[in-house]
Design a protein around this motif. Structure first.
Motif, mmCIF file in Angstrom:
data_model
loop_
_atom_site.group_PDB
_atom_site.id
_atom_site.type_symbol
_atom_site.label_atom_id
_atom_site.label_comp_id
_atom_site.label_asym_id
_atom_site.label_seq_id
_atom_site.Cartn_x
_atom_site.Cartn_y
_atom_site.Cartn_z
ATOM 1 N N MET A 1 0.851 -1.187 0.000
ATOM 2 C CA MET A 1 0.000 0.000 0.000
ATOM 3 C C MET A 1 0.887 1.238 0.000
ATOM 4 O O MET A 1 2.001 1.238 0.522
ATOM 5 C CB MET A 1 -0.922 0.001 1.222
ATOM 6 N N ALA A 2 0.374 2.318 -0.596
ATOM 7 C CA ALA A 2 1.137 3.559 -0.654
ATOM 8 C C ALA A 2 1.241 4.161 0.732
ATOM 9 O O ALA A 2 0.323 4.083 1.549
ATOM 10 C CB ALA A 2 0.469 4.536 -1.619
ATOM 11 N N LEU A 3 2.398 4.779 1.002
ATOM 12 C CA LEU A 3 2.639 5.417 2.288
ATOM 13 C C LEU A 3 1.961 6.771 2.298
ATOM 14 O O LEU A 3 2.184 7.605 1.415
ATOM 15 C CB LEU A 3 4.148 5.566 2.513
ATOM 16 N N GLN A 4 1.115 6.999 3.298
ATOM 17 C CA GLN A 4 0.376 8.251 3.405
ATOM 18 C C GLN A 4 1.219 9.261 4.171
ATOM 19 O O GLN A 4 1.476 9.096 5.359
ATOM 20 C CB GLN A 4 -0.976 8.022 4.116
ATOM 21 N N THR A 5 1.652 10.318 3.466
ATOM 22 C CA THR A 5 2.456 11.367 4.105
ATOM 23 C C THR A 5 1.971 12.716 3.643
ATOM 24 O O THR A 5 1.239 12.845 2.652
ATOM 25 C CB THR A 5 3.937 11.219 3.743
ATOM 26 N N SER A 6 2.391 13.737 4.396
ATOM 27 C CA SER A 6 2.085 15.120 4.026
ATOM 28 C C SER A 6 3.129 16.015 4.659
ATOM 29 O O SER A 6 3.977 15.556 5.445
ATOM 30 C CB SER A 6 0.677 15.508 4.492
ATOM 31 N N ALA A 7 3.070 17.287 4.320
ATOM 32 C CA ALA A 7 4.037 18.227 4.899
ATOM 33 C C ALA A 7 3.854 18.343 6.408
ATOM 34 O O ALA A 7 4.811 18.625 7.147
ATOM 35 C CB ALA A 7 3.903 19.594 4.236
ATOM 36 N N ASP A 8 2.638 18.112 6.872
ATOM 37 C CA ASP A 8 2.375 18.224 8.311
ATOM 38 C C ASP A 8 2.675 16.928 9.047
ATOM 39 O O ASP A 8 2.913 16.937 10.255
ATOM 40 C CB ASP A 8 0.904 18.622 8.537
ATOM 41 N N SER A 9 2.626 15.810 8.303
ATOM 42 C CA SER A 9 2.893 14.528 8.968
ATOM 43 C C SER A 9 3.906 13.735 8.153
ATOM 44 O O SER A 9 3.558 12.749 7.498
ATOM 45 C CB SER A 9 1.595 13.726 9.120
ATOM 46 N N PRO A 10 5.158 14.164 8.098
ATOM 47 C CA PRO A 10 6.186 13.431 7.356
ATOM 48 C C PRO A 10 6.622 12.185 8.111
ATOM 49 O O PRO A 10 6.268 11.990 9.273
ATOM 50 C CB PRO A 10 7.320 14.451 7.232
ATOM 51 N N VAL A 11 7.405 11.358 7.435
ATOM 52 C CA VAL A 11 7.947 10.164 8.066
ATOM 53 C C VAL A 11 9.461 10.306 8.101
ATOM 54 O O VAL A 11 10.057 10.979 7.245
ATOM 55 C CB VAL A 11 7.549 8.895 7.303
ATOM 56 N N PRO A 12 10.129 9.697 9.013
ATOM 57 C CA PRO A 12 11.593 9.794 9.072
ATOM 58 C C PRO A 12 12.242 8.990 7.960
ATOM 59 O O PRO A 12 11.620 8.125 7.338
ATOM 60 C CB PRO A 12 11.922 9.221 10.444
ATOM 61 N N VAL A 13 13.537 9.258 7.750
ATOM 62 C CA VAL A 13 14.292 8.585 6.700
ATOM 63 C C VAL A 13 14.304 7.078 6.910
ATOM 64 O O VAL A 13 14.179 6.295 5.963
ATOM 65 C CB VAL A 13 15.734 9.136 6.650
ATOM 66 N N ARG A 14 14.465 6.658 8.163
ATOM 67 C CA ARG A 14 14.563 5.230 8.428
ATOM 68 C C ARG A 14 13.316 4.484 7.980
ATOM 69 O O ARG A 14 13.393 3.342 7.513
ATOM 70 C CB ARG A 14 14.816 5.007 9.914
ATOM 71 N N THR A 15 12.165 5.158 8.117
ATOM 72 C CA THR A 15 10.924 4.494 7.704
ATOM 73 C C THR A 15 10.901 4.250 6.207
ATOM 74 O O THR A 15 10.545 3.167 5.727
ATOM 75 C CB THR A 15 9.714 5.341 8.119
ATOM 76 N N VAL A 16 11.286 5.308 5.460
ATOM 77 C CA VAL A 16 11.303 5.161 3.994
ATOM 78 C C VAL A 16 12.286 4.082 3.582
ATOM 79 O O VAL A 16 11.994 3.211 2.758
ATOM 80 C CB VAL A 16 11.646 6.508 3.339
#
Length: 398
Positions: A1-16
């Motif tokens: 499934m696509a990772l849901q992100t936004s400018a207000d709720s980014p994910v850290p590098v390790r997650t990506v």
């Protein structure tokens, strides 16, 4: 499934990176074919770059020394690697971990080339009717060759020896190895886009089958087929025949032969011009001589040699015809006169006037009827007696 992100709720590098590593890990082991470059053995580990021969793409391959313990595993070799894709999360780098390496044999390469040859032939890339003629005297010749190679010197020296004024645009490229296809195709596109270049020569010296493999690559073959400028292939020697020779507009057996095909020999052309000039002079001289002979024969005809004589001859013919007409008319008149005299004599002889001249008379009634018998008369009839000198009226008395 696509990772849901936004400018207000980014994910850290390790997650990506963890997600990318997870996706790559699910790929499993794959068989990959390519060409070895940058081979490096350090300790018990072998590091190399596996490059795609037809595209500017490569991937790092790592494996144990025992996996690559094969004499065929050298720089430039075509191999098939059974490897597991790995993504190092800490460095964010991708590589393949090799578990088995197989060299691509000559027989397999030849089979692939034969299959590609049949495919391209079915598409019509080798048809003679699509071959374009070479320009007689190109202003600029594009040359694709190895850097400082003998093939380059052969083409340039022989071409300039044949026609010193010829101009070249040289594109030095790699002519073997993993970078050869990309560099040759890019050089071909640059020269094809140059309006000054009228013909392109692709050349290199001879070599083994593996060395000449880039010139049988499908990408290069299709690039040559799509070129608008005529292409001359001069790869290797007479016995070498890569697929580039079949798709090119002209094939030269050697780089020297390519120079002879592209550039005419100035001495041969000067000699040819001299021969054509002599032939033209003889043709013109012969034509003038034939016309002069014809004119002389026409001038020698009586009508042109002495025009007055012809008029006089026609005048004599007219006089002759006139005299003949006069004689014919006189003769006709004489004959008609004689006939008239004869007719008059006959008429006189048959006329009653001649009878009257001999002492006879004609007795007629007043109405002009001739009295032929005395029994027709009665006393008192009025008659007319015609005599030679006139008529008299008489009356019957008895």
């Amino acid at each position: 499934m696509a990772l849901q992100t936004s400018a207000d709720s980014p994910v850290p590098v390790r997650t990506v990176l963890q997600l990318v590593g997870g996706w790559i890990g699910r790929l499993g082991r794959v068989w990959v074919e390519g060409q070895i470059t940058e081979l490096n053995r350090r300790g018990g580990t072998v590091y190399l770059t596996l490059r795609d021969p037809a595209a500017n793409m490569s991937v790092r391959v790592v494996g144990a020394r025992g996996v690559f313990d094969n004499p065929a595993v050298v720089d430039g070799a075509r191999v098939v690697v059974h490897a597991k894709p790995d993504f190092y999360i800490n460095r964010g780098s991708f590589s393949l971990t090799a578990v088995e390496v197989r060299a691509v044999g000559i027989g397999e390469l030849l089979a692939r080339l034969e299959q590609l040859k049949r495919t391209l032939a079915a598409e019509g890339l080798f048809r003679p009717e699509r071959k374009r003629p070479l320009p007689f005297l190109p202003g600029t010749v594009g040359l694709i060759c190895g850097r400082d190679s003998a093939a380059e010197r052969d083409v340039l020296e022989n071409a300039r020896r044949r026609w010193p004024a010829v101009s070249f645009k040289v594109e030095p490229v790699a002519v073997q190895g993993s970078y050869a296809v990309g560099e040759v195709v890019e050089a071909l596109r640059r020269l094809d886009a140059d309006p000054e270049v009228e013909v392109i020569v692709v050349t290199r010296g001879g070599g083994s089958l593996e060395d000449l493999l880039p010139f049988s690559d499908e990408t290069m073959v299709r690039a040559v087929a799509a070129a608008r400028t005529p292409v001359v292939s001069a790869i290797g020697h007479e016995q070498d025949s890569p697929l580039l020779d079949l798709v090119a507009d002209h094939r030269a057996s050697t780089p020297t032969d390519a120079a002879k095909r592209v550039v005419p020999d100035v001495r041969e052309q000067v000699a040819l011009i001299g021969q054509l000039r002599d032939r033209g002079r003889r043709a013109v001289t012969g034509r003038i001589e034939r016309e002069r002979t014809w004119l002389s024969s026409v001038r020698s005809r009586p009508a042109l040699a002495d025009p007055v004589r012809e008029v006089e001859r026609k005048h004599e013919q007219v006089l002759t015809a006139r005299d003949r007409a006069r004689r014919a008319l006189s003769a006709a008149l004489d004959r008609a006169g004689d006939q008239l005299v004869h007719t008059g004599a006959r008429l006189t002889a048959l006329s009653p006037a001649a009878t009257l001249e001999r002492g006879y008379a004609i007795v007629q009634r007043p109405d002009g009827a001739v009295v032929r018998s005395a029994e027709e008369l009665e006393t008192g009839d009025e008659l007319v007696v015609r005599l030679p000198d006139g008529k008299r009226n008489v009356t019957v008395e008895k």
